[in-house]
Design an enzyme around this catalytic site. Structure first.
Site, PDB file in Angstrom:
ATOM      1  N   HIS A  58       0.832  -1.206   0.000  1.00  0.00           N
ATOM      2  CA  HIS A  58       0.000   0.000   0.000  1.00  0.00           C
ATOM      3  C   HIS A  58       0.868   1.259   0.000  1.00  0.00           C
ATOM      4  O   HIS A  58       2.003   1.243   0.448  1.00  0.00           O
ATOM      5  CB  HIS A  58      -0.932   0.008   1.214  1.00  0.00           C
ATOM      6  CG  HIS A  58      -0.223  -0.075   2.532  1.00  0.00           C
ATOM      7  ND1 HIS A  58       0.211  -1.267   3.070  1.00  0.00           N
ATOM      8  CD2 HIS A  58       0.136   0.878   3.419  1.00  0.00           C
ATOM      9  CE1 HIS A  58       0.800  -1.042   4.231  1.00  0.00           C
ATOM     10  NE2 HIS A  58       0.777   0.254   4.471  1.00  0.00           N
ATOM     11  N   ARG A  78       9.466  -1.408   3.653  1.00  0.00           N
ATOM     12  CA  ARG A  78       9.478  -0.460   2.552  1.00  0.00           C
ATOM     13  C   ARG A  78      10.064  -1.157   1.328  1.00  0.00           C
ATOM     14  O   ARG A  78      11.151  -1.727   1.395  1.00  0.00           O
ATOM     15  CB  ARG A  78      10.330   0.761   2.952  1.00  0.00           C
ATOM     16  CG  ARG A  78      10.196   1.937   2.002  1.00  0.00           C
ATOM     17  CD  ARG A  78      11.081   3.105   2.453  1.00  0.00           C
ATOM     18  NE  ARG A  78      10.783   3.540   3.802  1.00  0.00           N
ATOM     19  CZ  ARG A  78      11.651   3.546   4.808  1.00  0.00           C
ATOM     20  NH1 ARG A  78      12.882   3.141   4.629  1.00  0.00           N
ATOM     21  NH2 ARG A  78      11.297   3.970   5.994  1.00  0.00           N
TER      22      ARG A  78
END
Ligand SMILES: [Zn+2]
Length: 505
Positions: A58, A78
């Site tokens: 996301h 990340r």
């Protein structure tokens, strides 16, 4: 979950993949900076809600203000950073290996409804509060013991009152009502998100009841209800550290089976027969399981990363009955556990009474006949020597030449078997003497009888109540306790153990 509080005209969020991709492609695209091409870009506007399950890739696009509600979790990997650099001028770390292992690479089905809630999952429930100032300008809510309420003001302003307190609020404020704070009122013109946690996310405790042949391990919820339990047979010849390891691993497996995270489990307690040093967490000696100087709390702590407490198992059974069984309405309870031996537990002012030193509340070893029958403890005339199930069976055998179970003994006595009638009368008299002594010392509200004799309590309670009335100090002038049968059976020890160290006990 994300709630879009505000969004620009072409604003969008990245939410999962557009199509299923392989791990190899995922890795390749991260390397080549082409990941965005396969992500699912969702156009959003004010008021939209996206539920983001763990493992979902996301990202937030530009010109969006979101409110995020999430389970307490510190893990975000990340995988793409738009080529940006941090304050030190270097690119931020990416967590590609880890992300590849956990990312869901299949597109998300978006129509999973949480109706009537905005979002509803194992960890939290989110509801929307809307006061438009016309049809509705005031609501009343209630915050139970089961969950706090967290209120995030999305828009507008107003006032909230709870108890004696009133606060004004405006857009962006966050209000927290702690669990059990009761009713509250919100007035004004506003939109808000109200988050509560579900019972499944509420803390659980582990309770362990050690016997001589088996250990019972259970999970207990915040209402002292046993959620699930499992038995483990104990090989008394095995090393204590091996037995303890098996018990701890069974507890961990129960948590996993129930889908309960270890950090949702806030404590464990273990009840062991014998002489226990509670403060040191050590079993000094236990005849039943032949342990001597075993550091139980230390050993369990190697496997369970939570506070662990230990107590005598009879204390645990009494505590269990006091908090969740026959004594749950009472503050002062004494329980006698009558089985192969006689154990006792004393709850005063809602707390287990252990005495200052080690080895207290051994009610079964009060002497009721001076120089009387030999007791398992090596002394003479103890209550246990007369009223344990073992003693009852032996007396009946002496009287009739037959080995009978307690049930048969009491039934035959009721059917006018003179020899057994005398045995049971004597049994009740001796038990009555013990209970009268207990009442004269502690004057509890309730005396609970549990253990192997529980099945015969129907025939015991009447005569014992009469005896209390007749022989307790002060008779009817004093306040006389009730005598009841235990309600929880074998669950009492598990529930009681789980409550050790909860602050109240
Ligand atoms: Zn004794």
């Amino acid at each position: 979950m994300w709630y879009v509080m505000d969004a620009g005209k072409d604003a969008h969020l990245y939410y999962g993949f557009r199509k299923e991709i392989s791990k190899e492609e995922f890795e390749q695209r991260i390397k080549e900076d082409t990941l965005l091409e396969v992500l699912n870009a969702v156009p959003v506007q004010k008021g939209d809600v996206l539920f983001i399950e763990s493992g979902t890739i996301h990202a937030i696009g530009k010109e969006i203000l979101i409110a995020e509600i999430q389970q307490n979790s510190n893990v975000t990997y990340r995988v793409y950073d738009y080529g940006r650099v941090g304050k030190d001028g270097k690119k931020r770390d990416l967590h590609i290996e880890k992300a590849l292992a956990v990312t869901n690479r299949v597109p998300i089905v978006r129509d999973k409804s949480s109706y009537p809630h905005v979002a509803d999952c194992d960890y939290f429930t989110v509801d929307k509060l809307n006061l438009d100032g016309r049809i509705m300008n005031r609501i009343e809510g209630f915050v139970s013991e089961e969950s706090f309420a967290s209120i995030l003001i999305l828009d507008g302003e107003g006032e909230i009152s709870s108890g004696e307190e009133t606060l004004s609020f405006q857009k962006g404020d966050s209000l927290f009502l702690s669990a059990g704070s009761g009713s509250y009122q919100v007035e004004g013109i506003c939109d808000a998100l109200v988050t509560t946690i579900r019972e499944k996310a509420a803390p659980v405790r582990i309770g362990i009841d050690m016997g001589s042949t088996e250990a019972r391990i259970g999970l207990v919820d915040i209402h002292q209800k046993l959620l699930v339990q499992e038995s483990l047979s104990i090989d008394a010849s095995a090393a204590p550290d091996k037995i303890i390891r098996d018990i701890a691993q069974t507890a961990l497996a129960l948590l996993e089976k129930q889908g309960i995270a270890v950090d949702q489990c806030v404590g464990a307690g273990i009840g062991v027969p014998g002489t226990i040093d509670r403060k040191a967490g050590v079993v000094r000696s236990s005849n039943n399981i032949r342990w001597a100087q075993v550091n139980v709390v230390g050993e369990i702590g190697k496997y369970l990363p939570i506070p662990v407490h230990i107590a005598n198992n009879a204390d645990c059974a009494a505590l269990g009955e006091a908090v969740a069984g026959a004594g749950k309405e009472c503050q002062d309870v004494v329980m006698l556990t009558i089985g192969a031996g006689v154990g006792g537990g004393v709850i005063l002012d809602g707390q287990t009474y252990h005495g200052k030193g080690v080895g207290g509340s051994e009610l079964g070893h009060m002497v009721i006949v001076e120089d009387g029958k030999e007791c398992s403890c090596g002394r003479k005339g103890c209550l246990e020597a007369y009223v344990s199930v073992k003693a009852l069976i032996k007396e009946a055998e002496t009287a009739t030449g037959r080995k009978l179970e307690p049930e048969e003994i009491f039934r035959a006595a009721g059917e006018r078997d003179e020899a057994l009638k005398k045995v049971t009368e004597d049994y009740i008299r001796k038990l009555g003497t013990g209970i009268v002594n207990i009442v004269n010392i502690f004057r509890p509200q309730l005396v609970i009888l549990g253990g192997g004799i529980s099945g015969q309590c129907g025939m015991l309670l009447g005569p014992l109540r009469e005896r209390i009335e007749k022989d307790c100090f002060g008779g009817r002038q004093g306040e006389l306790p009730e005598v009841e049968t235990a309600e929880l059976g074998k669950e009492a020890g598990i529930i009681g153990a789980s409550q050790l160290g909860t602050g109240f006990f």
